[in-house]
Design a protein around this motif. Structure first.
Motif, PDB file in Angstrom:
ATOM      1  N   PHE A 178      14.920  -7.333  10.960  1.00 38.81           N
ATOM      2  CA  PHE A 178      14.779  -6.110  10.182  1.00 38.81           C
ATOM      3  C   PHE A 178      13.528  -5.365  10.649  1.00 38.81           C
ATOM      4  CE2 PHE A 178      16.560  -8.893   6.578  1.00 38.81           C
ATOM      5  CZ  PHE A 178      17.861  -8.674   7.007  1.00 38.81           C
ATOM      6  N   LYS A 179      13.540  -4.046  10.492  1.00 41.54           N
ATOM      7  CA  LYS A 179      12.321  -3.287  10.783  1.00 41.54           C
ATOM      8  C   LYS A 179      11.257  -3.676   9.770  1.00 41.54           C
ATOM      9  CE  LYS A 179      10.325   1.301  11.392  1.00 41.54           C
ATOM     10  NZ  LYS A 179       9.107   0.927  10.667  1.00 41.54           N
ATOM     11  N   GLY A 180      10.077  -3.962  10.248  1.00 38.31           N
ATOM     12  CA  GLY A 180       8.995  -4.359   9.367  1.00 38.31           C
ATOM     13  C   GLY A 180       7.875  -3.337   9.330  1.00 38.31           C
ATOM     14  N   GLY A 181       6.711  -3.801   8.952  1.00 38.65           N
ATOM     15  CA  GLY A 181       5.532  -2.953   8.894  1.00 38.65           C
ATOM     16  C   GLY A 181       4.319  -3.731   9.350  1.00 38.65           C
ATOM     17  N   ASN A 182       3.379  -3.045   9.958  1.00 35.45           N
ATOM     18  CA  ASN A 182       2.192  -3.704  10.520  1.00 35.45           C
ATOM     19  C   ASN A 182       1.157  -4.014   9.444  1.00 35.45           C
ATOM     20  OD1 ASN A 182       3.146  -3.385  13.216  1.00 35.45           O
ATOM     21  ND2 ASN A 182       2.467  -1.254  13.169  1.00 35.45           N
ATOM     22  N   PRO A 183       0.429  -5.132   9.597  1.00 38.55           N
ATOM     23  CA  PRO A 183      -0.731  -5.345   8.731  1.00 38.55           C
ATOM     24  C   PRO A 183      -1.858  -4.389   9.122  1.00 38.55           C
ATOM     25  CG  PRO A 183      -0.656  -7.036  10.419  1.00 38.55           C
ATOM     26  CD  PRO A 183       0.593  -6.205  10.588  1.00 38.55           C
ATOM     27  N   VAL A 184      -2.823  -4.268   8.239  1.00 41.48           N
ATOM     28  CA  VAL A 184      -3.977  -3.394   8.481  1.00 41.48           C
ATOM     29  C   VAL A 184      -5.249  -4.211   8.275  1.00 41.48           C
ATOM     30  CG1 VAL A 184      -5.300  -1.417   7.607  1.00 41.48           C
ATOM     31  CG2 VAL A 184      -2.809  -1.251   7.843  1.00 41.48           C
ATOM     32  N   TRP A 185      -6.169  -4.085   9.216  1.00 41.69           N
ATOM     33  CA  TRP A 185      -7.494  -4.677   9.037  1.00 41.69           C
ATOM     34  C   TRP A 185      -8.530  -3.713   9.587  1.00 41.69           C
ATOM     35  CZ3 TRP A 185      -9.305  -8.797   6.398  1.00 41.69           C
ATOM     36  CH2 TRP A 185     -10.660  -9.076   6.539  1.00 41.69           C
ATOM     37  N   ILE A 186      -9.363  -3.179   8.707  1.00 40.06           N
ATOM     38  CA  ILE A 186     -10.522  -2.371   9.077  1.00 40.06           C
ATOM     39  C   ILE A 186     -11.753  -3.185   8.673  1.00 40.06           C
ATOM     40  CG2 ILE A 186     -11.723  -0.180   8.814  1.00 40.06           C
ATOM     41  CD1 ILE A 186      -8.935   0.092  10.064  1.00 40.06           C
ATOM     42  N   GLN A 187     -12.685  -3.339   9.582  1.00 39.40           N
ATOM     43  CA  GLN A 187     -13.857  -4.167   9.292  1.00 39.40           C
ATOM     44  C   GLN A 187     -14.544  -3.680   8.009  1.00 39.40           C
ATOM     45  OE1 GLN A 187     -13.168  -6.975  11.568  1.00 39.40           O
ATOM     46  NE2 GLN A 187     -15.276  -7.006  10.837  1.00 39.40           N
ATOM     47  N   PRO A 188     -14.785  -4.577   7.062  1.00 39.74           N
ATOM     48  CA  PRO A 188     -15.383  -4.142   5.791  1.00 39.74           C
ATOM     49  C   PRO A 188     -16.790  -3.578   5.923  1.00 39.74           C
ATOM     50  CG  PRO A 188     -15.250  -6.534   5.904  1.00 39.74           C
ATOM     51  CD  PRO A 188     -14.462  -6.001   7.064  1.00 39.74           C
TER      52      PRO A 188
ATOM     53  N   LEU B 146      -5.205   5.702  13.929  1.00 40.41           N
ATOM     54  CA  LEU B 146      -6.338   6.205  13.150  1.00 40.41           C
ATOM     55  C   LEU B 146      -7.316   5.059  12.906  1.00 40.41           C
ATOM     56  CD1 LEU B 146      -4.404   8.440  10.601  1.00 40.41           C
ATOM     57  CD2 LEU B 146      -5.484   9.117  12.756  1.00 40.41           C
ATOM     58  N   GLU B 147      -8.529   5.230  13.343  1.00 45.09           N
ATOM     59  CA  GLU B 147      -9.509   4.141  13.332  1.00 45.09           C
ATOM     60  C   GLU B 147     -10.223   3.991  11.993  1.00 45.09           C
ATOM     61  OE1 GLU B 147     -12.072   5.105  16.567  1.00 45.09           O
ATOM     62  OE2 GLU B 147     -10.502   4.882  18.097  1.00 45.09           O
ATOM     63  N   GLN B 148     -10.192   5.031  11.156  1.00 45.19           N
ATOM     64  CA  GLN B 148     -10.935   4.994   9.896  1.00 45.19           C
ATOM     65  C   GLN B 148      -9.979   5.025   8.705  1.00 45.19           C
ATOM     66  OE1 GLN B 148     -14.854   7.208   9.902  1.00 45.19           O
ATOM     67  NE2 GLN B 148     -13.723   8.441  11.389  1.00 45.19           N
ATOM     68  N   ARG B 149      -9.086   4.049   8.638  1.00 40.35           N
ATOM     69  CA  ARG B 149      -8.117   4.002   7.549  1.00 40.35           C
ATOM     70  C   ARG B 149      -8.669   3.226   6.353  1.00 40.35           C
ATOM     71  NH1 ARG B 149      -3.579   1.063  10.635  1.00 40.35           N
ATOM     72  NH2 ARG B 149      -5.408   0.550  11.899  1.00 40.35           N
ATOM     73  N   VAL B 150      -8.273   3.658   5.166  1.00 43.75           N
ATOM     74  CA  VAL B 150      -8.621   2.963   3.935  1.00 43.75           C
ATOM     75  C   VAL B 150      -7.526   3.254   2.916  1.00 43.75           C
ATOM     76  CG1 VAL B 150     -10.054   4.896   3.167  1.00 43.75           C
ATOM     77  CG2 VAL B 150     -10.401   2.634   2.158  1.00 43.75           C
ATOM     78  N   ILE B 151      -7.184   2.263   2.131  1.00 42.57           N
ATOM     79  CA  ILE B 151      -6.182   2.447   1.081  1.00 42.57           C
ATOM     80  C   ILE B 151      -6.938   2.600  -0.223  1.00 42.57           C
ATOM     81  CG2 ILE B 151      -4.184   1.447  -0.073  1.00 42.57           C
ATOM     82  CD1 ILE B 151      -5.133   0.254   3.391  1.00 42.57           C
ATOM     83  N   PHE B 152      -6.684   3.695  -0.932  1.00 43.20           N
ATOM     84  CA  PHE B 152      -7.516   4.009  -2.100  1.00 43.20           C
ATOM     85  C   PHE B 152      -6.833   5.067  -2.958  1.00 43.20           C
ATOM     86  CE2 PHE B 152     -10.880   6.655  -4.045  1.00 43.20           C
ATOM     87  CZ  PHE B 152     -11.493   5.686  -4.834  1.00 43.20           C
ATOM     88  N   GLY B 153      -6.540   4.737  -4.206  1.00 43.00           N
ATOM     89  CA  GLY B 153      -5.921   5.732  -5.074  1.00 43.00           C
ATOM     90  C   GLY B 153      -5.877   5.292  -6.523  1.00 43.00           C
TER      91      GLY B 153
END
Length: 389
Positions: free
Chosen positions: A303-313, A344-351
């Motif tokens: 199945f099509k999936g989705g990538n994990p995300v890791w931005i250095q804290p 995009l190098e400066q991603r953050v999840i926030f809402g």
């Protein structure tokens, strides 16, 4: 007073909720409605469209508001990302009979999409209105995609077909994916992968020997899926303790579609879903199942999936936003469109909103989260687009 100042947050959110933009239907109407808001706020809007696998028309949009006089070199600005599709309503237990009629009760606004994630979009529209273009020294983008709930298809199409998205990649702004995090900064999340194994038999009346039960060949696959699942919860090499839970959340099931006990099942499908992590993709485990299926002559399908995300804290984009919000960042185990925006190098999840309320039979967002979301997004826009905060 601007557009969102004259229209209260709850009214604007109710306007978006009334569009039943379930992923299986078109999101064009709600997207055009949002486009109207954005154009009144001075944004230039690009739309891209595609037909999904069922032939249904879908729309992505990228809206940009540059500073007056253009974008000074080196000021990368802010890009906000959201999705306009919502999950289906198979059962609704909210205060109203209709999930697409917003209802306020107990300091909450109920309705499908209120939390995930039309409330977040309304909070950002309010922020864009409170900070005028005349104040801007850097560009502000607002991006709305389709089909996040069904495999991140809209985001994938945007990445490959939007000229305006290429401009965002070139600028490398702070990129906020506005999913409901309770206004806590998230610097990493898991991805998702999945597959199925199908056994084909032959249907017949179960009182005869004319049939071939498809479940017989699938049983060894189920045993393997069970054994691998046990491994993922005991083998430290398959865990990443930066997440909770730290394992792959190896989940599986089976369906033969049989509707009567006197029919030999002609088809049986085992399926599996796992939550990948930045350093643990589970590909070796998936390969073991694929090989077992091949040896038994069974059909294996990814199945099509989705990538994990890791931005250095400790990266500036995370620490600066944490400083503004007043709390540290954390990781989560669900997935978002952020995995598609890997350039995009400066991603953050926030809402605003609580992920626990997403997809529920009485989905809601608290009025406090909605209001605070608009206030904090306003501060974020001022910090990254005006340098005044």
């Amino acid at each position: 007073m601007g557009l969102m100042s004259n229209i209260c947050l709850t009214d604007a959110l109710a306007d978006l909720i009334r569009f039943p933009s379930v992923s299986a239907t078109s999101n064009v109407d709600v997207s055009n409605h949002v486009r109207g808001y954005l154009e009144e706020l001075g944004f230039v809007v690009e739309t891209t469209e595609y037909l999904d696998s069922a032939g249904i028309r879908k729309m992505n949009l990228v809206a940009c508001r540059d500073p007056i006089g253009g974008n000074p070199r080196g000021n990368s600005g802010l890009a906000y990302f959201c999705h306009t599709d919502v999950v289906p309503v198979t059962q609704w237990n909210g205060p109203s009979d209709d999930a697409f009629v917003a209802t306020i009760a107990n300091e909450r606004l109920y309705g499908r999409g209120s939390c995930d994630m039309k409330g977040s979009l309304v909070a950002m529209l309010a922020a864009a209105d409170r900070v005028t273009r005349a104040e801007q020294t850097s560009p502000l983008w607002i991006v709305c995609t389709a089909d996040e709930e069904v495999g991140f298809e809209g985001a994938a199409h945007l990445v490959n077909h939007s000229a305006a998205y290429r401009e965002i990649v070139d600028a490398q702004p702070l990129a906020i994916i506005g999913e409901p995090t309770g206004l806590r900064v998230v610097h990493a999340h898991k991805g998702i992968a999945g597959f199925s194994v199908t056994s084909h038999g032959k249907a017949a009346h179960s009182s005869t020997d004319a049939g071939v039960n498809a479940n017989i060949a699938i049983v060894p696959i189920l045993e393997l899926l069970r054994d691998i699942g046990d491994e993922t919860r005991s083998d430290e090499s398959l865990m990443d303790h930066r997440f909770d839970p730290p394992h792959l959340s190896w989940n599986f099931g089976v369906s033969d579609g049989c509707t009567a006990v006197n029919i030999t099942p002609e088809r049986s499908v085992a399926w599996c879903c796992l939550r990948t992590m930045p350093t643990i993709d589970g590909e070796g485990l998936i390969a073991r199942v694929a090989e077992a299926a091949k040896l038994r002559g069974l059909e294996f399908k990814r199945f099509k999936g989705g990538n994990p995300v890791w931005i250095q804290p400790d990266s500036h984009c995370i620490t600066d936003l944490c400083k503004l919000v007043g709390s540290p960042s954390n990781t989560v185990c669900y997935g978002t469109d952020a995995g598609e925006f890997y350039e995009l190098e400066q991603r953050v999840i926030f809402g605003p909103g609580d992920i626990a309320q997403a997809h529920t039979t009485n989905e809601w967002i608290s009025l406090d989260q909605l209001s605070r979301g608009a206030d904090i997004y306003t501060d974020v826009v001022r910090r990254w687009c005006t340098m005044k905060l």
